[in-house]
Scaffold this active site. Sequence first.
Site, PDB file in Angstrom:
ATOM      1  NE  ARG A 137       4.281   6.564   1.844  1.00 46.72           N
ATOM      2  CZ  ARG A 137       4.373   5.429   2.318  1.00 46.72           C
ATOM      3  NH1 ARG A 137       4.458   4.262   1.446  1.00 46.72           N
ATOM      4  NH2 ARG A 137       4.099   5.051   3.488  1.00 46.72           N
ATOM      5  CG  HIS A 158      10.698  -2.526   4.541  1.00 50.75           C
ATOM      6  ND1 HIS A 158       9.542  -2.395   4.402  1.00 50.75           N
ATOM      7  CD2 HIS A 158      11.066  -3.625   5.010  1.00 50.75           C
ATOM      8  CE1 HIS A 158       9.105  -3.454   5.092  1.00 50.75           C
ATOM      9  NE2 HIS A 158       9.781  -4.201   5.669  1.00 50.75           N
ATOM     10  CD  GLU A 175      10.369  -7.824   6.253  1.00 47.73           C
ATOM     11  OE1 GLU A 175      11.091  -8.461   6.717  1.00 47.73           O
ATOM     12  OE2 GLU A 175       9.696  -6.759   6.698  1.00 47.73           O
ATOM     13  CB  ALA A 230       1.485   0.387   6.860  1.00 47.77           C
ATOM     14  N   PRO A 270       0.705  -1.345  -0.018  1.00 47.35           N
ATOM     15  CG  PRO A 270       0.057  -0.878   2.111  1.00 47.35           C
ATOM     16  CD  PRO A 270       0.656  -1.814   1.174  1.00 47.35           C
ATOM     17  CG  ASN A 271      -0.257   4.370   1.599  1.00 48.83           C
ATOM     18  OD1 ASN A 271      -1.207   4.768   0.876  1.00 48.83           O
ATOM     19  ND2 ASN A 271      -0.254   3.705   2.690  1.00 48.83           N
ATOM     20  CG  ASN A 276       7.992  -2.213   0.345  1.00 45.85           C
ATOM     21  OD1 ASN A 276       7.409  -2.410   1.501  1.00 45.85           O
ATOM     22  ND2 ASN A 276       8.657  -1.359   0.103  1.00 45.85           N
ATOM     23  NE  ARG A 282      10.600   5.837   8.429  1.00 50.05           N
ATOM     24  CZ  ARG A 282       9.570   5.635   7.475  1.00 50.05           C
ATOM     25  NH1 ARG A 282       9.540   4.823   6.850  1.00 50.05           N
ATOM     26  NH2 ARG A 282       8.483   6.586   7.724  1.00 50.05           N
ATOM     27  CE1 TYR A 288       9.067   4.639   2.999  1.00 46.46           C
ATOM     28  CE2 TYR A 288       7.349   6.802   2.978  1.00 46.46           C
ATOM     29  CZ  TYR A 288       7.926   5.502   3.750  1.00 46.46           C
ATOM     30  OH  TYR A 288       7.408   4.917   4.955  1.00 46.46           O
TER      31      TYR A 288
HETATM   32  C1  DQA Z   1       7.974   0.923   3.783  1.00 47.59           C
HETATM   33  C2  DQA Z   1       8.240   1.130   5.370  1.00 47.59           C
HETATM   34  C3  DQA Z   1       6.826   0.841   6.017  1.00 47.59           C
HETATM   35  O1  DQA Z   1       7.007   1.216   7.384  1.00 47.59           O
HETATM   36  C4  DQA Z   1       5.889   1.868   5.483  1.00 47.59           C
HETATM   37  O2  DQA Z   1       4.713   1.862   6.089  1.00 47.59           O
HETATM   38  C5  DQA Z   1       5.855   1.903   3.929  1.00 47.59           C
HETATM   39  C6  DQA Z   1       7.064   1.830   3.161  1.00 47.59           C
HETATM   40  C7  DQA Z   1       9.312   1.224   3.151  1.00 47.59           C
HETATM   41  O3  DQA Z   1       9.413   0.554   2.113  1.00 47.59           O
HETATM   42  O4  DQA Z   1      10.407   1.767   3.762  1.00 47.59           O
HETATM   43  O5  DQA Z   1       4.630   1.916   3.389  1.00 47.59           O
HETATM   44  O6  DQA Z   1       7.711  -0.461   3.558  1.00 47.59           O
END
Ligand code: DQA
Length: 145
Positions: A17, A99, A97, A76, A9-10, A73, A106, A22
């Site tokens: 963003r 990120h 996984e 959240a 998501p996002n 990825n 963080r 990021y």
């Molecule tokens: C994330 C880290 C997560 O905490 C966050 O909610 C994201 C992006 C990252 O790629 O750094 O949406 O997965």
Amino acid sequence: MRALVIHGPNLNLLGTRQPEIYGAQTLGEIDRAIAARASELAIEARTVQFNGEGEIIAQIHVAPPIADVLIINPGAYTHYSHAIADAISAVGLPAIEVHLSNIFSREPFRRTSVIAPVCVGSIAGFGADSYLLALRAALFVATGK
Ligand code: DQA
């Protein structure tokens, strides 16, 4: 070797963003960099993005016939989705996984991953390059080299 890259998501908002966290690359640019690196490594990579937890789970369910390794990825969902962790365990594909940010440097809630225990390993903190490093790791997972 086939890798399925799932962006959570996002991540469709990358580019605008919180670029200070990021990076400035859009998801389209990242997907093109993934495709380029995958082709250098002779990996067949498919990339998908979903905002919904159920959509991610449904994609994981259908992954076994089309992928040898999952790169995910979970955004959240990383921090609380036991349902995504269960889906990874259920299909039995090796998962990596990823990120963009270093989740361990963080906010406290980001320092827990419920996905990490069902993955072979995790790569975090290298921006978009985290995905490219994950492709190399996927090759190692699938071939031992
Ligand atoms: C994330 C880290 C997560 O905490 C966050 O909610 C994201 C992006 C990252 O790629 O750094 O949406 O997965």
